[in-house]
Each structure stands twice: as C-alpha cells, then as structure tokens.
Scaffold this motif. Structure first.
Motif, mmCIF file in Angstrom:
data_model
loop_
_atom_site.group_PDB
_atom_site.id
_atom_site.type_symbol
_atom_site.label_atom_id
_atom_site.label_comp_id
_atom_site.label_asym_id
_atom_site.label_seq_id
_atom_site.Cartn_x
_atom_site.Cartn_y
_atom_site.Cartn_z
ATOM 1 N N UNK A 116 131.867 96.702 43.358
ATOM 2 C CA UNK A 116 131.908 97.164 42.152
ATOM 3 C C UNK A 116 131.199 96.447 41.117
ATOM 4 N N UNK A 117 131.174 96.910 39.859
ATOM 5 C CA UNK A 117 130.738 96.284 38.648
ATOM 6 C C UNK A 117 131.640 95.102 38.094
ATOM 7 N N UNK A 118 132.920 95.477 38.254
ATOM 8 C CA UNK A 118 133.813 94.273 38.259
ATOM 9 C C UNK A 118 133.735 93.220 38.987
ATOM 10 N N UNK A 119 133.593 93.406 40.196
ATOM 11 C CA UNK A 119 133.359 92.529 41.385
ATOM 12 C C UNK A 119 132.245 91.507 40.892
ATOM 13 N N UNK A 120 131.032 92.188 40.707
ATOM 14 C CA UNK A 120 129.640 91.536 40.447
ATOM 15 C C UNK A 120 130.003 90.638 39.048
ATOM 16 N N UNK A 121 130.492 91.137 38.203
ATOM 17 C CA UNK A 121 130.584 90.275 36.925
ATOM 18 C C UNK A 121 131.620 89.336 36.836
ATOM 19 N N UNK A 122 132.755 89.638 37.463
ATOM 20 C CA UNK A 122 133.780 88.675 37.748
ATOM 21 C C UNK A 122 133.447 87.318 38.600
ATOM 22 N N UNK A 123 132.677 87.682 39.678
ATOM 23 C CA UNK A 123 132.388 86.704 40.372
ATOM 24 C C UNK A 123 131.240 85.696 39.691
ATOM 25 N N UNK A 124 130.438 86.405 39.049
ATOM 26 C CA UNK A 124 129.347 85.560 38.117
ATOM 27 C C UNK A 124 130.192 84.780 37.288
ATOM 28 N N UNK A 125 131.009 85.234 36.683
ATOM 29 C CA UNK A 125 131.731 84.857 35.283
ATOM 30 C C UNK A 125 132.716 83.237 36.049
ATOM 31 N N UNK A 126 133.301 83.599 37.453
ATOM 32 C CA UNK A 126 133.936 82.625 38.085
ATOM 33 C C UNK A 126 132.828 81.306 38.192
ATOM 34 N N UNK A 127 131.821 81.476 38.891
ATOM 35 C CA UNK A 127 130.751 80.812 39.397
ATOM 36 C C UNK A 127 129.976 79.982 38.114
ATOM 37 N N UNK A 128 129.662 80.728 37.099
ATOM 38 C CA UNK A 128 129.215 80.120 35.996
ATOM 39 C C UNK A 128 130.238 79.176 35.226
ATOM 40 N N UNK A 129 131.542 79.584 35.525
ATOM 41 C CA UNK A 129 132.474 78.687 34.738
ATOM 42 C C UNK A 129 132.498 77.324 35.860
ATOM 43 N N UNK A 130 132.589 77.470 36.881
ATOM 44 C CA UNK A 130 132.454 76.183 37.651
ATOM 45 C C UNK A 130 131.242 75.329 37.365
ATOM 46 N N UNK A 131 130.252 75.875 37.032
ATOM 47 C CA UNK A 131 128.942 75.261 36.607
ATOM 48 C C UNK A 131 129.108 74.627 35.248
ATOM 49 N N UNK A 132 129.754 75.358 34.389
ATOM 50 C CA UNK A 132 130.099 74.975 33.123
ATOM 51 C C UNK A 132 131.123 73.633 33.146
ATOM 52 N N UNK A 133 131.834 73.921 34.048
ATOM 53 C CA UNK A 133 132.962 72.510 34.157
ATOM 54 C C UNK A 133 132.248 71.284 34.721
ATOM 55 N N UNK A 134 131.462 71.741 35.652
ATOM 56 C CA UNK A 134 130.682 70.214 36.310
ATOM 57 C C UNK A 134 129.696 69.646 35.289
ATOM 58 N N UNK A 135 128.990 70.562 34.265
ATOM 59 C CA UNK A 135 128.171 69.948 33.331
ATOM 60 C C UNK A 135 128.784 69.353 32.469
ATOM 61 N N UNK A 136 130.029 69.978 31.983
ATOM 62 C CA UNK A 136 130.940 69.531 30.929
ATOM 63 C C UNK A 136 131.483 68.084 31.313
ATOM 64 N N UNK A 137 131.901 67.878 32.786
ATOM 65 C CA UNK A 137 132.361 66.642 33.120
ATOM 66 C C UNK A 137 131.186 65.431 33.122
ATOM 67 N N UNK A 138 130.234 65.825 33.661
ATOM 68 C CA UNK A 138 128.801 64.945 33.592
ATOM 69 C C UNK A 138 128.533 64.397 32.385
ATOM 70 N N UNK A 139 128.467 65.577 31.544
ATOM 71 C CA UNK A 139 127.876 65.099 30.213
ATOM 72 C C UNK A 139 128.693 64.576 29.326
ATOM 73 N N UNK A 140 130.024 65.049 29.034
ATOM 74 C CA UNK A 140 130.647 64.765 27.896
ATOM 75 C C UNK A 140 132.145 64.081 28.510
ATOM 76 N N UNK A 141 132.428 64.135 29.649
ATOM 77 C CA UNK A 141 133.762 63.173 29.980
ATOM 78 C C UNK A 141 133.185 61.945 30.461
ATOM 79 N N UNK A 142 132.467 61.566 31.571
ATOM 80 C CA UNK A 142 132.066 60.688 32.016
ATOM 81 C C UNK A 142 130.873 60.052 31.070
#
Lengths: 273, 273
Positions: A116-142
C-alpha cells in the motif's frame, strides 16, 4: 500576539491534542479492537498504531519543539541537544518496534507486506528519520564537524525534520483510513458506527497537534536566543562551560545567564528554525 | 546553496513532480478507471481526484510560490497579489466542482456522504480555504485594512495557507488510499497489480511536489526583496505608481526598479514567509 503567554497557550493546546491523540488510539485498540499482545494475532498489529501515535507523532513533536521552551534557555545548548537527540532516538526505537509488530503480524497471517501507499511512505519516513538522526548526531552532537559544515547543513536538518514529521502525520492518517475500511465491515464504516466517529476524531486530534507544533517551531519570536562562545569550542567544551540546567537555574537573571556563553558561534550551534 | 541556480532547480523539480502528479491522476482515471463524464456514474466521481490534484495540490502550490519567482520582483506587488488571489480563486472553483461531483455521485448511488476521516478533513480544508481567501482579499488586496491589521494578521495568513496546503496533501493521500481499497478487489490491492503500483507512485509525486513547494517558500534568502512606499498608500495606489510588469521590464537594473517604491510599508505589504 507572539508573547510568552501565547507560547504557553500553544504549548498547552498541543499537550492537550497530543494527550487526546494517545488516549483515543489507546481506547480504540483496547476497547474497539482486540487489545494488545505479542502472539502474531490482530492484537499484535495494534502495537503499530499505538506506538506510532505515541512515538512518531506526539514524542517527535515534542522533540522538535524542545528548544523553544523558554525555561530551557538557561540550560546549556549541549544538554538540550542531548535531550533533543535522546527523544528522537526513543521515537526511532518505538517506530522500529511498531514496524516489527506489523511485519510479524503480516507474516503470521500470510498477508503481503509493502503493497500500500501507506506502507511505502511510512517505511520511507522511518528510514529517512534514521538517516536524519545519524547525520544529526555526527554533525551537531559530536564535536568533530567544522562550523561551516554545521551552518551549511542546518537549514536542511531543520527542514527535513519538519518534513518527516509532516509526512509521518499524513502516513498515520492514511494508515488509520486503511484500518477503518478493513475493520469496519458489520456495521460498515459508511454507516458511521460509534467506532468510526471516534476514530475520525483521533485523526482530527493528530492534525491539530501537528498544526500547533508547526506553529510553535516556525515563529521567529520564539527562537532560543542567540549565544556566543569561541568558534573553536566543541559541544563537549560547551557543555563543561555551561555546566547544566540545575546550575543555571541558580541565576535569577535570564540575560546574565545568556551572557555566560561568550562568543558561541551562532551558525554552528543553532538547530531550530 | 541558496542561490538563484538552486531556486531554479527546486522550481523545475516541483514543476516536474506537479506535471507527473497531474499526468498520473489523468492516466489513472482515463485508463484504469471509468474515464470522465457527468452522469452520476463512477466516471463523474473521477472528476473529484482529477480536479483536486490539478487545483488543490498543484495550482495551489504554485499560487503559494508565486511571490518567490525572482523575475516577478520587477512587477508591482499589486499585480502579484492579483495573480496570487486569482490562482487561489481558481483553485477554490475547481475544488467546489470536485466536491459537487462526489456529492452528486454519492447521492445518485445512495452512498452516505461525510462518514470518512478523508471527507471530514477534506471538507474542513476546503471551507478553511474559502475563509482564508475571503480574509486575504479583505485585508491584503483591497485597500481598506489598516497597516497594523495587515502586519498582525500576516504570520497567520502565511501559516494557515501552508497548513491548508499540507492538510490538502494529507487528505488527498487518504482519499487515494480509500479509492484503491474500494476499487481494487479483483485482483486485490494487496496483490500489487499494475494499477496499485502506478497509483502509489502518484502519491509519491504529490508528496515530492509538496516538499519542494514547502522548501521554496520557507527559505528566507528567496523572499521577495523589501520595498518601500508611503504608509498611506493602498493597494490601488501602489498599483498605479508601479504600473505593471511590462513597464518594469524596461528597467535593466533590478535595484533601480526596487527603489521606485519608496517608503512602502514592509509589514503591511509582505505576504510570504
């Protein structure tokens, strides 16, 4: 219209809408649906909407808004970054568990995944969220990233955070729509049984919560005030200098507190709109 | 990262995503569904997704972004307001026709109206859009409102515009989800027939279009430059002074063009973030 009282009103309204969102999804799965369990049955699926609303909607909203709380402006930026990152990491864990629940339920019942479109967009949102957190940690926290990189990435960090939050809300509403059409057969959704009306209100509360969060984090007058520390200071050193929130509370004058952080580089340290 | 080239890239990307959104919804209703007609049958319903995607998604996106186009900065603000308002009024007409189509179809087939979350949020979005346009016309286009009122309402006007646009996207995705679960029975949506994959991509294009529009209208470096005209000037007088876009094009220097508008009140005249 943009004063402290107005901010508190918006915060209380978002807290209320967030509280009702969680309450309604909880009542929905416990009272109208099959409750909660972890046995591959429908009750396992129910962890999915519950954890998404608690984590990816409400907790993420507050993780985004946390820099705007005026009483945190006395706390060190490093401490606030840790709270921001900690909340987002908690959301990521809850979202991951919620995905495991739905995949496990599907596999147990031989229902196809990811159609379903829900599953496509939902998984994309969670994966992008993980990438966003990783970049955030590397760039702004450390404390490794140079100030220019922090400054360059900041608008993207802020925008992609809000975009993922908005996409999460849209995906949640699509998921609730799916579930209602699946679950309400007798009586049918189109006959507006009490469950249908109840869950429609859940959708409305989620949207209202999102609207207040977006309003709070896009108003420039509610930004965390600018601070100044030497350009060479990293997050760790900043943390040492400013001690922690408790120490800061000892100082009665907000302006005086802010002045403790001398020469903080603005571009590299700010991470809200 | 925020230069003219980057803006053009974002604009082209949004044009492409918008074009594919319209193309995909058109192919969907003409090739996969029952085409278009106005006879109370399914083909009448199809006007609903088609007009919403053309109007409430794509045209509304460009109506929001129109102030950010650098080549319009030579045009008078009054002319740009007329274009902004004209595009939004066109969207409102298209949205109204699309609602008439779906209500007419439902009534003809004895299907209940207004039972789904999609219908609740969709109708709320269109009604709020009408209110937004009415207030926008009264406060910003016609020369009656005092400058202080314009300035006070501006953040709300901008925010509620973006909120309605975002809610429209979420509601459209919910509506597409509904339609796919209704329409795809044999083969079922869960077996991922070609139509399901095709329409899932429609949803992705709509989200991508929305993301580029939000990015373009929230970047401060792409704001229409500040202008100055006397506080007492209303929209009509401003229009007379600055003539029109064609006259402005005669002036080769952008800076010189901007300086023609002396003393324009900033707060009352700006209407994008």
């Amino acid at each position: 219209m943009g004063g402290y009282g107005c901010f508190i009103f918006c915060l209380l309204a978002s807290l209320l809408a967030g509280f009702f969102s969680i309450l309604f999804v909880l009542v929905w799965v416990l009272y109208w649906r099959e409750g909660l369990s972890w046995d591959g049955a429908l009750a396992e699926f129910n962890w999915h909407p519950l954890l998404i609303v608690i984590g990816f909607i409400v907790l993420q909203g507050f993780a985004i808004v946390v820099y705007r709380l005026p009483w945190t402006w006395r706390c060190s930026k490093f401490l606030m970054k840790c709270i921001h990152a900690g909340l987002h990491l908690t959301v990521l864990i809850l979202a991951t568990v919620s995905l495991v629940a739905v995949f496990d339920f599907h596999n147990n019942k031989n229902i196809p995944n990811m159609y379903s479109m829900h599953s496509w967009l939902g998984l994309a949102a969670v994966v992008l969220y993980g990438v966003q957190i990783l970049i955030g940690l590397l760039v702004y926290l450390f404390p490794f990233a140079p100030v220019t990189l922090r400054a360059t990435l900041l608008p993207f960090h802020v925008f992609s955070g809000l975009l993922i939050f908005g996409a999460g809300i849209a995906t949640a509403l699509m998921g609730i729509t799916e579930k209602l059409f699946f679950a309400l057969k007798s009586p049918h959704y189109s006959t507006s049984p009490p469950e249908a009306l109840f869950v429609n209100f859940l959708g409305a509360f989620i949207l209202i919560f999102g609207a207040f969060v977006f309003w709070m984090v896009t108003q420039p007058q509610w930004k965390r005030p600018q601070e100044e520390v030497p350009k060479t200071l990293g997050a760790e050193e900043e943390g040492k200098i400013s001690a922690d929130c408790e120490n800061s509370k000892m100082e009665s004058n907000k302006e005086a507190t802010r002045k403790r952080y001398v020469y903080l580089d603005e571009a590299g340290e700010r991470s809200t709109m």
